[in-house]
Design an enzyme around this catalytic site. Structure first.
Site, PDB file in Angstrom:
ATOM      1  N   TYR A  71       0.827  -1.215   0.000  1.00  0.00           N
ATOM      2  CA  TYR A  71       0.000   0.000   0.000  1.00  0.00           C
ATOM      3  C   TYR A  71       0.863   1.268   0.000  1.00  0.00           C
ATOM      4  O   TYR A  71       0.369   2.356  -0.306  1.00  0.00           O
ATOM      5  CB  TYR A  71      -0.942   0.058   1.213  1.00  0.00           C
ATOM      6  CG  TYR A  71      -1.952  -1.060   1.313  1.00  0.00           C
ATOM      7  CD1 TYR A  71      -2.160  -1.960   0.269  1.00  0.00           C
ATOM      8  CD2 TYR A  71      -2.715  -1.218   2.472  1.00  0.00           C
ATOM      9  CE1 TYR A  71      -3.089  -2.986   0.381  1.00  0.00           C
ATOM     10  CE2 TYR A  71      -3.641  -2.252   2.593  1.00  0.00           C
ATOM     11  CZ  TYR A  71      -3.818  -3.127   1.547  1.00  0.00           C
ATOM     12  OH  TYR A  71      -4.732  -4.148   1.671  1.00  0.00           O
ATOM     13  N   HIS A 100       0.208 -11.655   1.989  1.00  0.00           N
ATOM     14  CA  HIS A 100      -0.811 -10.889   1.268  1.00  0.00           C
ATOM     15  C   HIS A 100      -1.506 -11.720   0.175  1.00  0.00           C
ATOM     16  O   HIS A 100      -2.717 -11.662   0.016  1.00  0.00           O
ATOM     17  CB  HIS A 100      -0.162  -9.645   0.646  1.00  0.00           C
ATOM     18  CG  HIS A 100      -1.118  -8.536   0.414  1.00  0.00           C
ATOM     19  ND1 HIS A 100      -0.745  -7.204   0.418  1.00  0.00           N
ATOM     20  CD2 HIS A 100      -2.447  -8.537   0.166  1.00  0.00           C
ATOM     21  CE1 HIS A 100      -1.818  -6.449   0.177  1.00  0.00           C
ATOM     22  NE2 HIS A 100      -2.852  -7.232   0.013  1.00  0.00           N
TER      23      HIS A 100
END
Length: 271
Positions: free
Chosen positions: A44, A102
């Protein structure tokens, strides 16, 4: 209910697609509103802003539940632990509460046993309190359980919302006592305009967002919606709406397989 489900607040605030000052402001407002569970990820690019917002809030570390996720290019023996240490430095904490893989999609096709062993090592080193996975399918979880005891898998963070109820995968997780964290609960805002959701919201004198979050809660999942507006964060944080079985059935019936997150490196999704 297992202990770990209680430990992670049912409602967190997500930071996907939030960058720079926007990420900082969103997390700052969320903490002011009362959120204590913050979700971020290496990819991110906002761990530093999230960390600064946490630091500036002066909220005691033990009151917070912080999650980050290791990215695909770090899923190997050479980079994994160093990347986690870098995340901790950016977040300005000595340990995260939850560290996730992730995606089950290592950039260089490393075996799952390699990166899950590193994940376990991160926990042994005290870099994280709990470990888990994200975007893992039934096949992925079966493979993961050859390296990790299912009791060590704190959560599987997956896309779940009224348009993608992901029932088969959720049932498998439940069977193995793996808690589900639902991301993208509002389908990028689409479900908040849905006639059924609006109708149920009217019935409960609530907002469409509150109805969706109540549906997730009624299904025993944690969720991490994100918002950059204080009024929406406040709205999301109000968990007073309780749905009846009829409401839940009506929302379940909205499932149409409308998946939002499916990059080209995704696993073969469960139908």
């Amino acid at each position: 209910m297992t202990q770990h489900v209680i430990e992670m607040p049912d409602l967190g605030v997500g930071t996907f697609r939030l960058e720079g000052k926007t990420a900082y402001n969103s997390v700052s407002m969320a903490l002011e509103v009362g959120f204590r569970h913050i979700d971020t990820a290496q990819v991110y690019g906002n761990e530093a802003q999230v960390g600064q917002a946490i630091q500036d809030s002066n909220i005691a570390r033990e009151e917070l539940f912080i999650t980050t996720k290791v990215w695909n290019d770090k899923l190997n023996k050479a980079s994994f632990i160093d990347s986690v240490k870098e995340s901790l430095a950016k977040l300005q904490v000595e340990q995260v509460d939850l560290l996730l893989i992730h995606w089950p999609s290592p950039s260089n096709s490393e075996p799952m046993s390699e990166y899950l062993t590193e994940l376990k090592k991160a926990k042994e080193l005290g870099l994280t309190k709990h470990i888990g996975v994200s975007n893992f399918t039934i096949a992925n979880l079966n493979e993961a359980m050859q390296t990790l005891d299912s009791r060590e898998i704190f959560t599987n963070q997956i896309e779940v919302h009224p348009y993608l109820t992901n029932t088969k995968l959720r049932a498998f997780c439940q069977q193995h006592d793996i808690h589900v964290t639902a991301y993208m609960p509002f389908v990028v805002g689409k479900v908040l305009k849905d006639d059924t959701v609006l109708d149920i919201a009217k019935k409960h004198n609530a907002s469409p967002a509150q109805v969706v979050l109540a549906w997730i809660n009624a299904n025993g999942m944690t969720t991490i919606p994100s918002s950059t507006k204080r009024e929406n964060l406040k709205d999301n944080f109000d968990d007073s709406v309780k749905l009846d079985n009829d409401d839940i059935d009506r929302i379940n019936a909205l499932d149409c397989g409308d998946r939002q997150a499916s990059p080209e490196f995704s696993p073969q999704w469960d139908e």
